[in-house]
Structures are given as structure tokens and as C-alpha cells.
Design a protein around this motif. Structure first.
Motif: not given
Lengths: 195, 195
Positions: A122, A125-126, B170
């Protein structure tokens, strides 16, 4: 608030030690004990700042992103044209010098680990989202319409990541000048259709 | 010579077990013991085929390259045009399905390890050279002159590696259709100047 400053300073020192060790030994062989020794602290003191190796890696990954983004924005501010601003953003992500090579090693080591960890994935991805949005805005300023800027940002970020991966894996094949030539050729084709 | 066939068949089985474990657990957590268990052999039998983890990783890396190259050449042979042949070579390297995602994970895990191992780094360089030369030849057939084919191969391989790295990191951001759209847009700009 000198105590807070000191705390952040220590975390920075520890992250810097981690970057050196990841470059020298590879992320797999790095332990908290080795990082503590490299930073000149005891493992007990280090444990006060980072609970485990992944927490330290995440801090270092976010720091690499922030440092790169800050350097890039300084270059963007000095860029003579919107196209030069796009180039500045991308060139800052390439491993063109020792600092950026070290940062890139940490970046891809983190990606490798994040593949089997949802929380780290995560974070990854950010950070890709942040880079994409920034680059898309710069491409729009440089004259591309919305869909072209969106697709162009995706292609250019992939190009930069691929150049980085290959420059780390085979440095003699991709010296800084070759990386920059590849970036410039792709940018020229994207920003000057028919040119 | 059935004995030789059997020997190679076992090495293939072991490499396949390694790929599954790298995908599931990450290369760092994979041990020869775990690979032996996954393949259904004892560690003693496995040691008969591979001396250590790096030897097994190198065998698996070269196998991933060979499998990809063989699939690509079959697609090239069926391609309706030189431009379609270039696309076929590149698309075969993207993680567009489960098999190629698994192979790509092994590929980049190997790159990560090769950064601190000279012998593995040489294996990586040789395989990038093979891909580059094959792609450069295909770009020449598609009408680019020598320098343009050389530079184009470098850019396209970087694009494909970057798309792969980001698709693994991702997956929702880069589904197969998005990867293929990025590849097609870059190819179109490279092969049809002014188009």
C-alpha cells in the motif's frame, strides 16, 4: 523543541546507515543489529526508534521519495520551460549519481519485499500515485490534453523505472549519458507529435 | 538416453517449485529445504542437482529467459508484419498472465540478488544483451536505421521492464490492457515518425 529535532535527526541517521548497508550487502542480509552498528548506536537505542526491519525500511523508502521529490521541485522551479520541468521531474528519479543510485537500490529492494506484504504494498501504491499525479500535471502544463497526459505519465514513469532497474543491474551498459539520451528521445517524441 | 532426460526433467521440476515459492513467499524466505519439500524430493536428492540456492536461482533465471524467448519466437514467426514481430517480442516479456507474472517475479528477484554477486550480475548482463540484440534486429527489419534501432531497443526494453516492475508492485494500477496500451503507444511513436 530540541528534543523532537534530535529524535528526527536520529531517525535520519539510522535511515542513512540502512541505505549504505542495502547498497553494500543487499536488503536480504541487512539486520537491525548491523544497522545499529553502522549508525553507531546500540541495538537497544535503535529499537527505541524502529520496532522492526520493515518499519525502518518503510521510513527509509518514504524518505527516499521525499528527498527525490524535494530535489525535483527545486529543479522544476528553475526550469526554463514546461517541457524542461517535465524532464527535471523524471531525471531526478534516474540513478545518475551515487546518491540517486543508493536511493534507487533501496527503492527496488523495498518493492521486492512489498510483494509479500500488504501494508508495504500500500505504501508503494501511494508513492507511485503521487509521482503519477505530479508528472501528469507537468505534462498538462507542457501542452498535452488530459488522456494524453495520463497515458504519457504512465509510459514515462515506466521508462524511468526500467532504465533504473537496468542501470543498477548493468551499470556499464547504461551510464548516465545513455539514460539521459533515452529519456530525452522518449520525451521529444511524446511532446512534439510529428516532430 | 533416458537417464539424461530424467535428470533435466527433475531440474525443471525443481525450478518450477522454486518459481511457485518465490511468488508465494518472496525470494528472501525461500530455502533449499522448502524447495525440496515443494518439489516432493528430499533435500539430499535436491543437493544432487543444485549445490546451493544461488545455483538454483541462476538455473531458474536462465530457464525463464529461454521459455520467454521460445514463446516470443513462435509469435514472431506468426506475426503478419515486421512491426507486429517487434510487438510480439516485447509483449512476451510483460506480465500479462499468471505464468509471465510468476516468471517476472523470479526475474526481478534475481536482479535484486545479482546486485551483490559478480557471477550473477554477469548472467544478468548476458541476458539483457541477448534481448537487446534480438530486439534491435527486429527493429531494423521494421525499417529503423542502425542507431535508431539501437536506441529504440534500449528504450523499449526499459519501458517493458518498468511496466513489469510497476505491474508486480501495483497490479490494479496496471492491468494487462493498460500495459499493452502503453506498449502500443510507445511503439507507434517510435515506428511511425510524424505519424
Amino acid at each position: 523543541v530540541p528534543k523532537v529535532v534530535d529524535h528526527e535527526g536520529r531517525r535520519e541517521d539510522i535511515a542513512e546507515a540502512l541505505l549504505r548497508l542495502v547498497e553494500r550487502d543487499g536488503v536480504e542480509r541487512v539486520s537491525l543489529r548491523a544497522v545499529a552498528a553502522e549508525a553507531g548506536w546500540s541495538t537497544g537505542v535503535l529499537a527505541h526508534y524502529f520496532g522492526d526491519k520493515d518499519e525502518l525500511l518503510t521510513f527509509a523508502f518514504e524518505r527516499v521519495h521525499r528527498n527525490g521529490a524535494e530535489r525535483a521541485e527545486r529543479r522544476v522551479a528553475a526550469a526554463p520551460s514546461p517541457a524542461a520541468a517535465v524532464r527535471a521531474l523524471l531525471a531526478e528519479a534516474l540513478p545518475l549519481d551515487a546518491t540517486r543510485r543508493r536511493e534507487a537500490r533501496l527503492w527496488f529492494a523495498y518493492l521486492e519485499r512489498a510483494r509479500t506484504d500488504a501494508a508495504m504494498a500500500e505504501v508503494v501504491r501511494r508513492h507511485y500515485r503521487l509521482w503519477s499525479e505530479r508528472l501528469e500535471a507537468a505534462l498538462t502544463t507542457a501542452g498535452l490534453d488530459g488522456p494524453a497526459a495520463h497515458d504519457g505519465a504512465l509510459e514515462l514513469l515506466a521508462l524511468v523505472d526500467g532504465l533504473t532497474v537496468q542501470a543498477l543491474a548493468a551499470p556499464r551498459r547504461l551510464p548516465a549519458t545513455t539514460q539521459e539520451r533515452a529519456l530525452d528521445a522518449s520525451l521529444r517524441r511524446l511532446l512534439t507529435p510529428g516532430g
